[in-house]
Scaffold this active site. Structure first.
Site, short mmCIF file in Angstrom:
data_model
loop_
_atom_site.label_atom_id
_atom_site.label_comp_id
_atom_site.label_asym_id
_atom_site.label_seq_id
_atom_site.Cartn_x
_atom_site.Cartn_y
_atom_site.Cartn_z
N SER A 36 -1.98 19.57 -26.54
CA SER A 36 -3.13 18.71 -26.24
C SER A 36 -4.43 19.52 -26.17
O SER A 36 -5.49 19.04 -26.59
CB SER A 36 -2.90 17.97 -24.92
OG SER A 36 -2.72 18.88 -23.86
N ASP A 90 -5.06 28.82 -28.89
CA ASP A 90 -3.92 27.98 -28.53
C ASP A 90 -3.90 27.77 -27.01
O ASP A 90 -4.53 28.51 -26.25
CB ASP A 90 -2.61 28.66 -28.98
CG ASP A 90 -1.46 27.68 -29.17
OD1 ASP A 90 -1.58 26.51 -28.76
OD2 ASP A 90 -0.43 28.09 -29.73
N ALA A 92 -1.33 27.17 -23.45
CA ALA A 92 -0.17 27.88 -22.90
C ALA A 92 0.41 27.05 -21.77
O ALA A 92 -0.27 26.18 -21.21
CB ALA A 92 -0.58 29.26 -22.40
N ASP A 93 1.65 27.34 -21.43
CA ASP A 93 2.30 26.62 -20.33
C ASP A 93 2.14 27.36 -19.00
O ASP A 93 2.08 26.73 -17.95
CB ASP A 93 3.79 26.44 -20.65
CG ASP A 93 3.96 25.64 -21.92
OD1 ASP A 93 3.27 24.61 -22.07
OD2 ASP A 93 4.75 26.05 -22.79
N GLY A 104 5.71 27.50 -25.65
CA GLY A 104 6.90 27.01 -26.32
C GLY A 104 7.47 25.72 -25.79
O GLY A 104 8.59 25.35 -26.11
N ARG A 105 6.68 25.01 -24.97
CA ARG A 105 7.15 23.69 -24.54
C ARG A 105 7.35 22.81 -25.78
O ARG A 105 8.23 21.98 -25.84
CB ARG A 105 6.12 23.07 -23.59
CG ARG A 105 6.53 21.78 -22.97
CD ARG A 105 5.41 21.22 -22.12
NE ARG A 105 4.12 21.28 -22.77
CZ ARG A 105 3.72 20.44 -23.72
NH1 ARG A 105 4.51 19.51 -24.16
NH2 ARG A 105 2.51 20.57 -24.26
N GLY A 106 6.47 23.04 -26.77
CA GLY A 106 6.66 22.41 -28.07
C GLY A 106 7.74 23.19 -28.82
O GLY A 106 8.47 23.97 -28.22
N GLU A 112 3.49 30.00 -33.95
CA GLU A 112 2.48 30.30 -32.93
C GLU A 112 2.42 31.81 -32.66
O GLU A 112 1.33 32.40 -32.62
CB GLU A 112 2.81 29.56 -31.63
CG GLU A 112 2.58 28.06 -31.72
CD GLU A 112 2.95 27.31 -30.45
OE1 GLU A 112 2.61 26.13 -30.38
OE2 GLU A 112 3.58 27.89 -29.55
N LYS A 130 -2.31 25.82 -14.98
CA LYS A 130 -1.38 26.68 -15.73
C LYS A 130 -1.28 28.10 -15.14
O LYS A 130 -0.47 28.90 -15.59
CB LYS A 130 -1.81 26.78 -17.20
CG LYS A 130 -1.96 25.46 -17.92
CD LYS A 130 -0.62 24.80 -18.14
CE LYS A 130 -0.70 23.51 -18.94
NZ LYS A 130 -0.97 23.64 -20.32
O1 LIG Z 1 2.96 26.36 -26.26
C1 LIG Z 1 2.60 25.26 -26.62
C2 LIG Z 1 3.29 24.52 -27.69
O2 LIG Z 1 4.38 25.29 -28.18
C3 LIG Z 1 1.40 24.61 -26.01
O3 LIG Z 1 0.30 25.38 -26.33
C4 LIG Z 1 1.57 24.52 -24.53
O4 LIG Z 1 2.73 23.74 -24.27
C5 LIG Z 1 0.35 23.90 -23.86
O5 LIG Z 1 0.25 22.56 -24.19
P1 LIG Z 1 -0.94 21.67 -23.65
O6 LIG Z 1 -2.20 22.21 -24.21
O7 LIG Z 1 -0.62 20.29 -24.18
O8 LIG Z 1 -0.92 21.73 -22.14
#
Ligand SMILES: O=C(CO)[C@H](O)[C@H](O)COP(=O)(O)O
Length: 233
Positions: A36, A90, A92-93, A104-106, A112, A130
């Protein structure tokens, strides 16, 4: 088109997306993350490109980011055509104050980390939810494995006191496959430090990639209700 209006001030994630889009220069090749927050960055980058006639190219870490970038009018090139990458942006979680990440939640870890590692500068965009004191504090560590190696890797990790299981799809009726066609183990480690986990996963046969991104971040933009803070090397 900007994703916020006068009536709705930018959210923390939008604020960091705006800041990161501001550092893109004419002529750059920019890597796009997934999620997102990465989506908000794509929106802001497209807005800058349209408003300021920036000449940039982008490369995407996932199918969804490629489609979004194309729909936003960005010029997308494929990873195969890259000889260099100026920056990669990017979400991150989890993020620690010394800029270790969990991602890597995705299911797009392989691309990546490829883009993050090869970029001249890797910028991370998060809101303050986060921030953690140690990697693995709130989320299991995703480990992408060759499908045939999943049980062997799981057994090896169990001997290191790690607990976890194969990731299932959203319906819970099948395993989840990564974009690269692999399986994903979501593991919790109790006895090891992040550096030890990173070192062992990076060389373990059968492991294709994992979610610890250590020592490759140039800066982290952290959004909150108080504005944007920057962590940088
Ligand atoms: O690592 C990821 C996908 O693999 C995302 O960057 C991570 O999950 C963060 O997602 P979001 O911006 O929706 O909070």
């Amino acid at each position: 088109m900007s994703t916020h209006t006068e009536a709705s001030p930018p959210s923390p994630k939008q604020q960091v997306a705006i800041k990161a889009a501001e550092i893109v220069d004419n002529g750059m090749i920019v890597g796009l993350g997934t999620g997102s927050t990465a989506n908000l960055f794509i929106d802001e980058l497209a807005r800058r490109q349209h408003e300021q006639q920036l000449e940039i190219q982008v490369v995407a870490s996932s199918v969804i980011s490629r489609v979004k970038a194309q729909q936003a009018g960005l010029q997308v090139i494929s990873i195969e055509h890259l000889s260099h990458l100026d920056m990669y942006v990017d979400g991150a979680d989890e993020v620690t104050t010394d800029m270790q990440l969990l991602k890597g939640r995705g299911q797009d870890l392989v691309c990546e980390k490829l883009l993050a590692s090869h970029a001249t500068a890797f910028y991370v965009l998060v809101d303050d939810s986060k921030m953690v004191s140690r990697i693995g504090e709130k989320n299991a560590i995703p480990i992408e494995v060759m499908p045939s190696a999943a049980q062997l890797v799981l057994n090896r990790l169990a001997k290191l006191q790690a607990k976890g299981s194969l990731r299932l799809n959203a319906a819970g009726d099948n395993v989840a496959y990564s974009a690269a066609g692999n399986l994903i183990l979501d593991m919790q480690f109790t006895d090891l430090e992040t550096a030890q986990i990173n070192a062992l996963l990076t060389v373990m046969p059968g492991v294709v990639e994992h979610g610890i991104f250590a020592d490759i971040v140039k800066a982290v933009f952290i959004g909150s209700s108080d504005g944007v803070k920057l962590l940088q090397r």
